[in-house]
Write an enzyme that holds these catalytic residues in place. Structure first.
Site, PDB file in Angstrom:
ATOM      1  N   LYS A  88       0.836  -1.199   0.000  1.00  0.00           N
ATOM      2  CA  LYS A  88       0.000   0.000   0.000  1.00  0.00           C
ATOM      3  C   LYS A  88       0.870   1.247   0.000  1.00  0.00           C
ATOM      4  O   LYS A  88       1.848   1.327   0.740  1.00  0.00           O
ATOM      5  CB  LYS A  88      -0.896  -0.022   1.247  1.00  0.00           C
ATOM      6  CG  LYS A  88      -1.961   1.071   1.323  1.00  0.00           C
ATOM      7  CD  LYS A  88      -2.797   0.867   2.575  1.00  0.00           C
ATOM      8  CE  LYS A  88      -3.961   1.853   2.656  1.00  0.00           C
ATOM      9  NZ  LYS A  88      -4.785   1.622   3.866  1.00  0.00           N
ATOM     10  N   SER A 163      -9.749   1.778   2.988  1.00  0.00           N
ATOM     11  CA  SER A 163      -8.951   2.561   2.063  1.00  0.00           C
ATOM     12  C   SER A 163      -8.015   1.712   1.220  1.00  0.00           C
ATOM     13  O   SER A 163      -7.486   2.158   0.218  1.00  0.00           O
ATOM     14  CB  SER A 163      -8.124   3.592   2.843  1.00  0.00           C
ATOM     15  OG  SER A 163      -7.184   2.961   3.694  1.00  0.00           O
ATOM     16  N   SER A 187      -9.582  -0.750   7.125  1.00  0.00           N
ATOM     17  CA  SER A 187      -9.053  -0.570   5.779  1.00  0.00           C
ATOM     18  C   SER A 187      -8.315  -1.769   5.202  1.00  0.00           C
ATOM     19  O   SER A 187      -7.993  -1.774   4.016  1.00  0.00           O
ATOM     20  CB  SER A 187      -8.124   0.652   5.734  1.00  0.00           C
ATOM     21  OG  SER A 187      -8.857   1.841   5.891  1.00  0.00           O
TER      22      SER A 187
END
Length: 494
Positions: A88, A163, A187
């Site tokens: 990420k 997210s 997330s």
């Protein structure tokens, strides 16, 4: 609707454990495995939008190093050596930009690696690239990225979650066998549920946050994701470590997560007590999701587990408490991005004062959702409102933690849905922040309490034919319980 589901054959269809076995035995090379995933990214990412940066040259160089060790008969640095991973874009890296999907950090190159990234490099894991997210990890659909939309491989008209939707989409589409994400309010777990993958939020403090761009420091936690429970455990073992550079890092040995996953695969949960949260049986839950979760509870019972309803009364107050605490910490953490010390600089033409430069920089650099949360948090921390909002929210947080403590006096693990519905269509909630926030209702309590949780596939909702995620929760530092129960459930469904 275009589907980009995981390939059913070839190297990109195999689990990380299977790939590691083939690489380490010399049956295939890490270069072949890494190149296959890079090719898959090239084939599919124009539609999926999972990656913000692909580091092919760097990943292949690491793969070659592992292949050389295998050829020489040398000891490999980890059980996952040679198996590639997607990271990420919230973890700083020296060889790739770190943007947090924000214009505020466009093109930023870090002078150091995050501790999680250091651990991956030490383990000989090739990093395929940096994945898309909601800006500064604030969002539930990946629609807040400043750069691109990420689409769900099961239905490209729908969200992959947020997210960390980029990492989840990469896993679900076969672009990567392993993924690293962050979980502030769900997330990692929520995108895993929407894409039919596995994601774990470890116990707070057991995976270093050093070099992970902060949103809400008391809630943020990095963690592993993959397509199987065992793969997730293997990655968890690689990234967990005590870190003197992280003041919240705990010097406690990681629970035996890999051994627990292997044990659980035997499929026997006799003697295990699993709690079901009374407050999560809500009338607003999608019928298909509720049916899949009820079936999952029955499957756990068939494995020998005792299912017990637990009462967590303060879970009804989780939404208000979470969004006061989260936005307050966002306001504090993001104050550094002002165009003077860090980040995008606007109005730098010699015609503006320092205050004006900061105002212009933040107006240009931050997206609407980040601005909304900064303003909410600043208000909650302001003179005259701190006691009424922030202090009260912290009191509710303590009560939620107490609910967990009492529940775990009765049960070993808690099971729940991850989301109230399956993946919604892109654009469906973008103009309704409250609806977007409510989508995270079932994942927020764990972050407030700092406890570990897992999302794993529980089949498909009969009314949408989209993935449903089963959430497992455990006491602090008992992450191994997630893997034992999760692996048993996974094996029963295989």
């Amino acid at each position: 609707m275009t589907e980009y589901t995981t390939p059913t054959s070839g190297l990109t269809s195999l689990s990380a454990a299977e790939l590691a076995e083939k690489i380490h035995s010399g049956e295939v090379t890490s270069r072949e495995v890494t190149q296959a995933h890079l090719d898959r990214i090239a084939e599919t990412d124009e539609v999926l939008g999972a990656f913000l940066h692909v580091g092919a040259e760097e990943a292949l160089a690491v793969a070659d190093e592992i292949d050389a060790k295998v050829a020489a008969g040398e000891e490999l640095p980890s059980a996952l050596a040679g198996v590639p991973v997607a990271v990420k874009d919230l973890f700083v890296t020296t060889d790739a930009p770190t943007t947090a999907a924000s214009k505020m950090l466009e093109g930023y190159m870090s002078p150091y690696d995050a501790t999680v990234v250091q651990n991956l490099r030490a383990a000989g894991v090739p990093i395929l690239g940096k994945t898309n997210l909601d800006e500064f990890a604030m969002g539930s659909s990946n629609e807040n990225s400043a750069y691109k939309l990420t689409r769900n491989p099961h239905d490209t008209e729908r969200t992959p979650g947020g997210s960390g939707g980029g990492t989840a989409a990469a896993l679900a589409s076969g672009q990567a066998p392993l993924g690293i994400g962050t979980d502030t309010g769900g997330s990692i777990r929520q995108p895993a549920a929407l894409t039919g993958t596995v994601g774990v939020k470890p116990t707070y403090g057991t995976v270093s946050r050093y070099g992970m761009i902060a949103a809400a420091s008391s809630l943020d936690q990095g963690g592993p994701s993959a397509r199987t429970v065992l793969d997730t455990a293997l990655l968890h073992e690689v990234i967990a470590s005590h870190d003197a550079f992280d003041a919240t890092s705990v010097d406690t040995p990681l629970a035996p997560v890999v051994a627990a996953a292997r044990e659980g695969a035997a499929g026997d949960l006799k003697g295990t007590k699993i709690g079901v949260v009374k407050q999560f049986n809500r009338p607003g839950n999608q019928p298909g999701v509720q049916a899949a979760i009820t079936k999952a509870y029955d499957e756990l019972a068939n494995l020998g587990a005792e299912i017990i309803e637990v009462d967590c009364p303060h879970f009804d107050d989780v939404m208000g408490a979470y969004y006061i605490i989260q936005t307050s910490e966002v306001s504090s953490n993001l104050s550094r991005f002002d165009g003077m010390r860090y980040g995008h600089r606007g109005g730098d033409d010699g015609q503006h004062s320092a205050n004006e430069v900061m105002a212009i920089s933040r107006a240009e650099g931050f997206g609407d959702e980040v601005k909304r949360r900064i303003m909410l948090g600043t208000y909650a921390l302001s003179v005259g409102y701190y006691d009424a909002y922030y202090l009260q929210a912290q009191r509710v947080r303590a009560l939620i933690a107490q609910d967990f403590t009492k529940a775990f006096e009765q049960v070993d693990v808690i099971a729940a849905p991850v989301t109230p519905t399956t993946a919604f269509k892109l654009g469906e909630k973008v103009d309704d922040p409250l609806a977007m926030y409510n989508f995270d209702l079932f994942t927020l309590p764990l972050n407030l309490a700092g406890l570990p949780g897992m999302s794993l596939p529980a089949g498909f909702a009969e009314d949408t034919n989209l993935p449903v995620g089963l959430q497992l929760m455990a006491p602090a530092f008992k992450d191994d319980r997630l893997y034992r129960v999760g692996a048993a459930f996974e094996a029963a469904r295989a």
